[in-house]
Design an enzyme around this catalytic site. Structure first.
Site, PDB file in Angstrom:
ATOM      1  CD  GLU A  52      31.383  45.348 -54.476  1.00 12.78           C
ATOM      2  OE1 GLU A  52      32.044  44.700 -53.650  1.00 12.78           O
ATOM      3  OE2 GLU A  52      30.321  45.889 -54.209  1.00 12.78           O
ATOM      4  CD  GLN A  97      30.963  40.914 -51.079  1.00 11.35           C
ATOM      5  OE1 GLN A  97      30.390  40.878 -52.159  1.00 11.35           O
ATOM      6  NE2 GLN A  97      31.590  41.990 -50.667  1.00 11.35           N
ATOM      7  N   GLY A  98      29.850  37.082 -47.512  1.00  8.02           N
ATOM      8  CA  GLY A  98      29.056  37.219 -46.293  1.00  8.02           C
ATOM      9  C   GLY A  98      29.493  38.423 -45.487  1.00  8.02           C
ATOM     10  CB  SER A 156      24.372  37.461 -53.983  1.00  2.83           C
ATOM     11  OG  SER A 156      23.784  38.713 -53.741  1.00  2.83           O
ATOM     12  CB  SER A 195      24.921  42.775 -45.564  1.00  3.12           C
ATOM     13  OG  SER A 195      25.522  43.488 -46.596  1.00  3.12           O
ATOM     14  CD  GLU A 241      20.274  57.080 -50.401  1.00  2.68           C
ATOM     15  OE1 GLU A 241      20.835  55.965 -50.410  1.00  2.68           O
ATOM     16  OE2 GLU A 241      19.174  57.288 -50.960  1.00  2.68           O
TER      17      GLU A 241
HETATM   18  C1  LIG Z   1      20.653  42.704 -54.976  1.00  5.40           C
HETATM   19  C2  LIG Z   1      21.488  42.794 -53.732  1.00  5.40           C
HETATM   20  C3  LIG Z   1      22.521  41.884 -53.539  1.00  5.40           C
HETATM   21  C4  LIG Z   1      23.283  41.939 -52.365  1.00  5.40           C
HETATM   22  N1  LIG Z   1      24.275  40.993 -52.199  1.00  5.40           N
HETATM   23  C5  LIG Z   1      25.000  41.014 -51.054  1.00  5.40           C
HETATM   24  C6  LIG Z   1      25.991  39.999 -50.825  1.00  5.40           C
HETATM   25  O1  LIG Z   1      26.213  39.103 -51.668  1.00  5.40           O
HETATM   26  N2  LIG Z   1      26.688  40.032 -49.659  1.00  5.40           N
HETATM   27  C7  LIG Z   1      26.491  41.007 -48.709  1.00  5.40           C
HETATM   28  O2  LIG Z   1      27.176  40.995 -47.700  1.00  5.40           O
HETATM   29  N3  LIG Z   1      25.539  41.972 -48.897  1.00  5.40           N
HETATM   30  C8  LIG Z   1      24.794  41.995 -50.035  1.00  5.40           C
HETATM   31  N4  LIG Z   1      23.819  42.949 -50.237  1.00  5.40           N
HETATM   32  C9  LIG Z   1      23.530  43.900 -49.145  1.00  5.40           C
HETATM   33  C10 LIG Z   1      24.010  45.309 -49.426  1.00  5.40           C
HETATM   34  O3  LIG Z   1      25.409  45.393 -49.355  1.00  5.40           O
HETATM   35  C11 LIG Z   1      23.318  46.224 -48.381  1.00  5.40           C
HETATM   36  O4  LIG Z   1      21.939  46.209 -48.697  1.00  5.40           O
HETATM   37  C12 LIG Z   1      23.848  47.645 -48.430  1.00  5.40           C
HETATM   38  O5  LIG Z   1      25.162  47.704 -47.946  1.00  5.40           O
HETATM   39  C13 LIG Z   1      22.960  48.609 -47.612  1.00  5.40           C
HETATM   40  O6  LIG Z   1      22.798  48.138 -46.315  1.00  5.40           O
HETATM   41  P1  LIG Z   1      21.325  47.984 -45.674  1.00  5.40           P
HETATM   42  O7  LIG Z   1      20.473  47.221 -46.634  1.00  5.40           O
HETATM   43  O8  LIG Z   1      21.491  47.432 -44.303  1.00  5.40           O
HETATM   44  O9  LIG Z   1      20.734  49.445 -45.612  1.00  5.40           O
HETATM   45  P2  LIG Z   1      21.026  50.547 -44.489  1.00  5.40           P
HETATM   46  O10 LIG Z   1      22.489  50.685 -44.292  1.00  5.40           O
HETATM   47  O11 LIG Z   1      20.183  50.241 -43.287  1.00  5.40           O
HETATM   48  O12 LIG Z   1      20.488  51.842 -45.205  1.00  5.40           O
HETATM   49  C14 LIG Z   1      19.071  52.154 -45.295  1.00  5.40           C
HETATM   50  C15 LIG Z   1      18.954  53.502 -45.967  1.00  5.40           C
HETATM   51  O13 LIG Z   1      19.574  54.512 -45.152  1.00  5.40           O
HETATM   52  C16 LIG Z   1      20.570  55.205 -45.918  1.00  5.40           C
HETATM   53  N5  LIG Z   1      21.707  55.522 -45.051  1.00  5.40           N
HETATM   54  C17 LIG Z   1      22.348  54.688 -44.182  1.00  5.40           C
HETATM   55  N6  LIG Z   1      23.355  55.337 -43.565  1.00  5.40           N
HETATM   56  C18 LIG Z   1      23.377  56.600 -44.067  1.00  5.40           C
HETATM   57  C19 LIG Z   1      24.197  57.759 -43.853  1.00  5.40           C
HETATM   58  N7  LIG Z   1      25.207  57.740 -42.973  1.00  5.40           N
HETATM   59  N8  LIG Z   1      23.913  58.883 -44.548  1.00  5.40           N
HETATM   60  C20 LIG Z   1      22.887  58.920 -45.453  1.00  5.40           C
HETATM   61  N9  LIG Z   1      22.069  57.863 -45.705  1.00  5.40           N
HETATM   62  C21 LIG Z   1      22.315  56.730 -45.020  1.00  5.40           C
HETATM   63  C22 LIG Z   1      20.982  54.249 -47.010  1.00  5.40           C
HETATM   64  O14 LIG Z   1      21.513  54.930 -48.119  1.00  5.40           O
HETATM   65  C23 LIG Z   1      19.658  53.558 -47.335  1.00  5.40           C
HETATM   66  O15 LIG Z   1      18.897  54.353 -48.201  1.00  5.40           O
HETATM   67  C24 LIG Z   1      23.031  42.942 -51.388  1.00  5.40           C
HETATM   68  C25 LIG Z   1      22.005  43.861 -51.595  1.00  5.40           C
HETATM   69  C26 LIG Z   1      21.232  43.786 -52.736  1.00  5.40           C
HETATM   70  C27 LIG Z   1      20.125  44.790 -52.932  1.00  5.40           C
END
Ligand SMILES: Cc1cc2nc3c(=O)[nH]c(=O)nc-3n(C[C@H](O)[C@H](O)[C@H](O)COP(=O)(O)OP(=O)(O)OC[C@H]3O[C@@H](n4cnc5c(N)ncnc54)[C@H](O)[C@@H]3O)c2cc1C
Length: 380
Positions: free
Chosen positions: A240, A122-123, A157, A125, A363
């Site tokens: 999901e 799944q692409g 992933s 993020s 969050e």
């Molecule tokens: C084990 C694992 C597997 C994954 N697999 C995939 C995958 O296969 N494909 C894919 O596309 N993605 C994948 N992801 C990515 C995942 O979807 C993102 O990590 C997630 O959506 C959060 O985005 P970010 O990491 O950019 O954090 P950010 O969005 O930058 O958030 C950082 C922090 O800020 C907080 N925050 C952000 N906005 C707000 C708001 N408006 N109000 C309050 N708090 C806020 C968040 O809660 C977090 O604590 C995976 C992640 C993990 C950990």
């Protein structure tokens, strides 16, 4: 087939084939070993017929309720037969591809995925688009017979093991937000795709950073409509949050039983231990009670929506509470012991920290519950 007959027949088949289906590695195993065994179990289930129930006949299934798929994952997890994380990709991606791909495309590509001959990823993020997915910038420009994709994804992933990727790309103007996103089903061996694996803190190469440099994607790989990718992304959400969560709940239930046995064997039978175990169990039961309704709603063809954020909060809380309880009741085990059981607790404890990040952070889920379910007002 009715769910109880299915569970009984499946259980008997799993017991009869236990030798063949039990992982050849002990405990954690390498990622390569997990993925090879996962494919083996999927193939055996598909060829026996059990793995085809709950899927439409148009993609090689035998029809029947999605509840049957929930039961398969539950029985597999209760017996510890395959990696639940790899399993999630089918439950997350296949139903949406069936909903949005041209029927001849899903008839050709979905069966090998269901049989474990293929893995998909799944692409979504990107480095600057996680919680705020609508700001993604990986771009697809229209060309003769398809699109040319340029940009970057991250945390993808299983890409190392995948043949295809459900990819969200920007096809509208940068400011078009969720209205300018398109979903494509991309072959991972297309020229111009490169990736660098990222290792998790529990030491597995689960995901990767991916680069797209002039990657051609033919026009028949469109999922849904041009600039209609947000609908595709939102369609994935209920899948999901339903069957895959049910599978994970079964895994937590089994690990809870392991914990009770190990705490008891260590002679820790005091009131404090009983109370901590009771609290961990309460979270698991709360999640499973809630998720049971979600499974039945999905099976009845009801629209699932933002209320599944409650399921997400409950399962991540249950997971983290369980492994924190293990850390507290088995003092020093995760930190200092080298045996197999200790390695498993350490592994599960570290991975549980990701639960409040993937699939929508804790969050963000709480914001959704506050704003969209409880109507507590706009973000200040
Ligand atoms: C084990 C694992 C597997 C994954 N697999 C995939 C995958 O296969 N494909 C894919 O596309 N993605 C994948 N992801 C990515 C995942 O979807 C993102 O990590 C997630 O959506 C959060 O985005 P970010 O990491 O950019 O954090 P950010 O969005 O930058 O958030 C950082 C922090 O800020 C907080 N925050 C952000 N906005 C707000 C708001 N408006 N109000 C309050 N708090 C806020 C968040 O809660 C977090 O604590 C995976 C992640 C993990 C950990």
């Amino acid at each position: 087939m009715d769910p109880e007959t299915f569970r009984r027949d499946l259980g008997a088949w799993l017991d009869d084939n236990a030798n063949d289906l039990t992982p050849p590695y002990e405990g954690i195993g390498s990622m390569d070993a997990h993925m090879a065994h996962y494919s083996h179990v999927k193939r055996a289930l598909f060829d026996s017929g059990f793995g085809r129930y709950g899927w439409p006949e148009s993609v090689g299934g035998l029809g029947g309720s999605p509840l049957l798929r929930a039961i398969i994952g539950e029985e597999i997890n209760f017996r510890d037969l395959a990696d639940p994380n790899a399993w999630t990709m089918i439950e997350v991606l296949a139903p949406t591809v069936i909903d949005f791909a041209p029927p001849e495309l899903s008839a050709r590509l979905v069966p090998p995925f269901l049989r474990g001959d293929e893995m998909w990823c799944q692409g979504f993020s990107e480095p600057d688009a996680g919680s705020d997915l609508a700001s993604l910038s990986c771009r697809a420009a229209e060309t003769d017979g398809g699109w040319v994709v340029n940009g970057q994804k991250i945390w993808t992933s299983f890409i190392e093991y995948s043949q295809r990727c459900v990819l969200l790309v920007r096809t509208g103007q940068p400011e078009s937000a969720h209205r300018g996103i398109t979903a494509l089903l991309v072959d991972i061996d297309s020229p111009g795709i490169s990736y660098s694996p990222i290792e998790t803190m529990h030491g597995r190469r689960d995901f990767a950073e991916v680069h797209f440099d002039d990657v051609f994607v033919p026009s028949d790989r469109l999922l849904g409509e041009v600039n209609g990718g947000w609908r595709v992304a939102m369609d994935i959400l209920p899948y999901e949050r339903s069957t895959t969560f049910w599978h994970r709940g079964a895994l937590l239930h089994r690990r809870f039983s392991d914990l009770v046995a190990q705490v008891s064997a260590a002679g820790n039978r005091g009131d404090a231990a009983a109370k901590a175990l009771g609290q961990a169990f309460q979270w698991i039961v709360a999640f499973r009670s809630r998720s049971r309704d979600t499974q039945h709603q999905l099976a009845a063809g009801e629209q699932l929506g933002v209320e599944t954020s409650v399921d997400k909060i409950l399962i991540t809380s249950a997971e983290q509470q369980l492994f924190e309880t293990a850390r507290d009741l088995l003092p020093g085990v995760m930190e200092f012991d080298d045996d197999l059981a200790a390695a498993l607790w350490r592994n599960d404890y570290l991975y549980s920290k990701a639960a409040t990040i993937y699939g929508g952070t804790a969050e963000i889920q709480r914001n959704i519950v506050a704003r969209r379910l409880l109507d507590l007002g706009p973000e200040s």
